[in-house]
Design an enzyme around this catalytic site. Structure first.
Site, PDB file in Angstrom:
ATOM      1  N   GLU A 334       7.083 -28.117  58.605  1.00 47.86           N
ATOM      2  CA  GLU A 334       8.525 -27.856  58.704  1.00 47.86           C
ATOM      3  C   GLU A 334       9.328 -28.825  57.847  1.00 47.86           C
ATOM      4  O   GLU A 334      10.329 -29.396  58.261  1.00 47.86           O
ATOM      5  CB  GLU A 334       8.956 -27.864  60.173  1.00 47.86           C
ATOM      6  CG  GLU A 334       8.250 -26.770  60.959  1.00 47.86           C
ATOM      7  CD  GLU A 334       8.511 -26.786  62.459  1.00 47.86           C
ATOM      8  OE1 GLU A 334       9.202 -27.699  62.936  1.00 47.86           O
ATOM      9  OE2 GLU A 334       8.031 -25.874  63.154  1.00 47.86           O
ATOM     10  N   GLU A 441       1.922 -18.364  62.324  1.00 52.84           N
ATOM     11  CA  GLU A 441       2.166 -18.598  63.753  1.00 52.84           C
ATOM     12  C   GLU A 441       2.930 -17.427  64.373  1.00 52.84           C
ATOM     13  O   GLU A 441       3.920 -17.619  65.086  1.00 52.84           O
ATOM     14  CB  GLU A 441       2.979 -19.886  63.955  1.00 52.84           C
ATOM     15  CG  GLU A 441       2.370 -21.130  63.347  1.00 52.84           C
ATOM     16  CD  GLU A 441       3.218 -22.377  63.600  1.00 52.84           C
ATOM     17  OE1 GLU A 441       4.074 -22.345  64.515  1.00 52.84           O
ATOM     18  OE2 GLU A 441       3.006 -23.384  62.896  1.00 52.84           O
TER      19      GLU A 441
END
Length: 565
Positions: A334, A441
Site C-alpha cells: 500500500e 486480495e
C-alpha cells in the site's frame, strides 16, 4: 451498439498493448469505437457539439500535421473546460476514453459526469503532459436513466486543457458478458481436433475423448490463515479447490517480530510446510507495510536511524528465510496510500526496499500491491496514472535493473454494484506497462447481491488478457472470513461459495467428454494447461491414453488417434 464495436477486440487492451509503452505519444490514436455516442469526437467539424463549461473559452487547435483538437483556455477555475451532454440509460455500462495534453508542465486531468441534480460521478483521470498526448480511460455502470454533462477538471487553472479523439461507448450487460466470453475463448483456451480411426483407417463413430485436467495454467487461489494448521475440515475444504494462496497475516512483520529482536516464524513455517505437502504455491505477503498503524508497536517509536537498521534487518530476515520458495513478494504494501517509511527515511525508502529484496531473492516477482486502483474511481491516491508513476520510480532506482516487477491490485470491492467499466479501463492502462497483473486480495462486501457481484468481479478479471492470476481474500467462516464468506461453520457453501465452485469448474477443472461424429472427428476447446486424455470406443476393449499439453501456441492441426480392436 455499432456493429464495429461488437466486432472490436475485448477491452481494446490488445490494441493498446501494440503501442510501445503507450505513455505519451506525439500523435493521439483514433477514437475508440469511432467515438461511440459522442458528437464530433475527433473535432473534424471544429468544436461543433461542444460547449464551454464554467468560465473561460473553447476553440479549435490544429497541429502542423493537420490534426484537430479542442482547447479550453482563459481558465480561472479547475472546472473551466469544455463539455457535451449525453443520455445515459440505467443498467448500461459505459466506457470512456480520450487523449489529453496541457499547455505547460504536468497536471492531473479528470473526467466526470454531472447529473441534472448537480451530482458528480467520477469516471477516470490521467496525468497529462505538455508536448505529447496521454490516454485517459474510465467508465461507469449507470445507476439511472438521465441526461448527464461530461465535464473535465484540471487543478492548475493557469494551463490550457487540450483533448482529442473522445469516445463514450455504451454496452448492455448481455453485450458485456458476450465480450467476456469471447475473450476467455481467445485468451484462456485453445481449440483442437482429434480424428479417431481404426487400424484399417476407418473412422470410429461414437468414440469418446475424455480430457482430465492435471494442471491448469491460470493461478486462481484463496487467502489462507493459521486456522488451517489445526482444522482438518478447513484443510480438506482448501486442498480440494485451490493450488495458490497468500497467507493473510502470518508473514507480516507485526506477527513475526512482536518484540524487538525476538523473531518467531513458527506459524508461517508450519503453513509453508503444509502448502509444500499439498503442492500449493504461495505469494509472500508482505515484507514491509507503509501504513503507520500496521507496524509492530515497537517500530512506531524508533528514531529514523534505528528504523533504518530494523527495516534492513526485517527485509534480510524474511526474504532470506523464504528465498526461492515463493512465487511473489508484496514488497512495500500500500505504497500509494501511505508513506511511513518515506516520511522517516526519505523519498527513496520504498525503492530501496525493492532493490534490497531483489538482491536477496532475484528470481521472485516483486509486486507493488495496492487497493482502490480498480475498485473506486474517486481515490486519486491510487489511480492508474499514480500507480504507473510509482512503478517507474521503483524501476528506475539503482539496484532494481532486471527486477521482475509486477502489479498487484487488491480488489476489495464494497457492498455496491462493482464498476466493471472502470475496472476494465484501469487494467487496460496498466497493461501497457507490459508487467504481470494479479488481483491479489479479492473480496466483495456482504449484502444480498454479494454472490452475483463476486462473480462479476472474478469473471471480469479472468476474461482480461492482461490478468495473470487471482487470489481471493475470502474463505470459510470457521477461519474468520466475514467480508466474503465462502462456507459456513459446518463448511457448507454459502451463495458466494457456490459461485466460486461454479467458476472453478467452468474454468477448466471439469472433465471434458466429447463424442466423435461419423467421420471420427472430435472438436474440443480446452483451457490452457496439462491433461490426461483417454480415447475409448464401445467395440474396442483397450482405450488409448496419452498426455496433452495445451499451451498458448497449441496447434490446431488434427491429432490422429489409432485404436486396435
Amino acid at each position: 451498439m455499432k456493429a464495429a464495436a461488437a466486432d472490436c477486440n475485448l477491452f481494446v487492451a490488445i490494441c493498446l498493448l501494440l503501442i510501445s509503452g503507450l505513455g505519451c505519444l506525439a500523435e493521439p490514436q483514433r477514437a475508440q469505437y469511432g467515438g461511440g455516442i459522442i458528437v464530433n469526437p475527433e473535432f473534424d467539424h471544429n468544436v461543433e457539439g461542444w460547449t464551454v463549461f464554467g468560465k473561460g473559452a473553447i476553440k479549435e487547435g490544429i497541429f502542423n500535421e493537420g490534426n484537430r483538437f479542442i482547447v479550453a483556455y482563459n481558465r480561472t477555475q479547475p472546472f473551466d473546460s469544455f463539455s457535451q451532454k449525453v443520455q445515459l440509460k440505467k443498467g448500461m455500462l459505459y466506457t470512456f476514453s480520450a487523449w489529453f495534453q496541457v499547455s505547460g508542465g504536468i497536471d492531473t486531468v479528470s473526467v466526470m459526469f454531472k447529473t441534472k441534480r448537480s451530482e458528480i460521478v467520477r469516471v477516470g483521470q490521467v496525468m497529462a503532459t505538455h508536448g505529447c498526448w496521454t490516454l485517459l480511460k474510465g467508465g461507469i455502470v449507470s445507476k439511472f436513466s438521465s441526461p448527464v454533462e461530461i465535464i473535465f477538471k484540471s487543478k492548475n487553472s493557469t494551463v490550457e486543457i487540450w483533448a482529442d479523439n473522445v469516445s463514450l461507448q455504451p454496452f448492455t450487460k448481455k453485450q458485456w458478458r458476450s465480450l467476456q466470453d469471447g475473450s476467455i475463448e481467445r485468451v484462456r483456451k485453445r481449440k483442437g481436433r482429434f480424428q479417431i480411426i481404426n487400424v484399417n483407417e476407418t473412422a470410429l463413430k461414437g468414440a469418446t475423448v475424455t480430457s482430465r485436467p492435471v494442471k491448469l495454467n491460470f493461478p486462481f487461489g484463496c487467502g489462507m490463515n493459521h486456522y488451517i494448521l489445526t482444522n482438518k475440515d478447513y484443510q480438506n475444504w482448501f486442498v480440494s479447490r485451490f493450488k495458490f494462496t497468500t497467507f493473510t497475516n502470518e508473514m507480516k512483520w507485526y506477527n513475526t517480530e512482536r518484540k524487538q529482536g525476538d523473531e518467531n516464524y513458527t506459524i508461517s513455517d508450519a503453513m509453508m510446510k503444509f502448502t509444500k505437502e499439498h503442492g500449493i504455491s504461495v505469494r509472500g505477503h508482505n515484507i514491509l507495510w507503509d501504513n503507520p498503524t500496521q507496524q509492530p508497536e515497537w517500530v512506531k517509536t524508533l528514531s529514523p536511524e534505528k528504523l533504518r537498521e530494523a527495516a534492513a534487518k526485517r527485509i534480510e530476515s524474511v526474504v532470506s528465510r523464504y528465498k526461492g520458495e515463493l512465487i511473489a513478494w508484496d514488497v512495500m504494501n500500500e505504497n500509494l496510500h501511505f508513506h511511513f517509511y518515506e516520511d522517516k527515511l526519505g523519498e527513496n525508502a520504498s525503492a530501496e526496499a525493492y532493490a534490497t529484496a531483489f538482491k536477496l531473492d532475484p528470481e521472485t516477482k516483486m509486486f507493488l500491491n495496492e487497493y482502490n486502483t480498480i475498485e473506486y474511481s474517486g481515490d486519486e491516491a491510487a489511480n492508474p496514472a499514480k500507480y504507473m508513476k510509482k512503478l517507474k520510480e521503483i524501476q528506475s532506482f539503482p539496484g532494481t535493473a532486471g527486477m521482475s516487477a509486477a502489479i498487484g491490485l487488491q480488489g476489495h470491492f464494497p457492498s455496491i454494484q462493482p464498476n466493471l467499466a472502470y475496472m476494465r479501463s484501469v487494467i487496460d492502462l496498466l497493461a501497457t506497462t507490459g508487467l504481470p497483473i494479479w488481483l491479489t486480495e479479492v473480496s466483495v462486501g456482504p449484502q444480498p447481491s454479494q454472490a452475483a457481484y463476486l462473480e462479476e468481479v472474478l469473471r471480469e478479471a479472468y476474461s482480461h488478457p492482461a490478468v495473470e492470476g487471482i487470489i481471493m481474500f475470502s474463505g470459510p467462516a470457521h477461519a474468520g472470513f466475514i467480508d466474503t464468506t465462502l462456507a459456513d461453520e459446518n463448511f457448507k457453501n454459502t451463495p458466494a461459495g457456490d459461485v466460486v465452485d461454479k467458476l472453478i469448474d467452468e474454468w477448466g477443472t471439469r472433465l471434458n467428454v466429447a463424442t466423435a461424429d461419423d467421420r471420427g472427428i472430435v472438436d474440443i476447446s480446452l483451457h490452457l494447461g496439462d491433461y490426461n486424455v483417454t480415447v475409448a470406443h464401445p467395440l474396442i476393449h483397450s482405450p488409448v491414453t496419452f498426455n496433452l499439453s495445451v499451451k498458448e501456441d497449441f496447434s490446431l492441426e488434427t491429432i490422429h488417434v489409432k485404436m486396435r480392436a
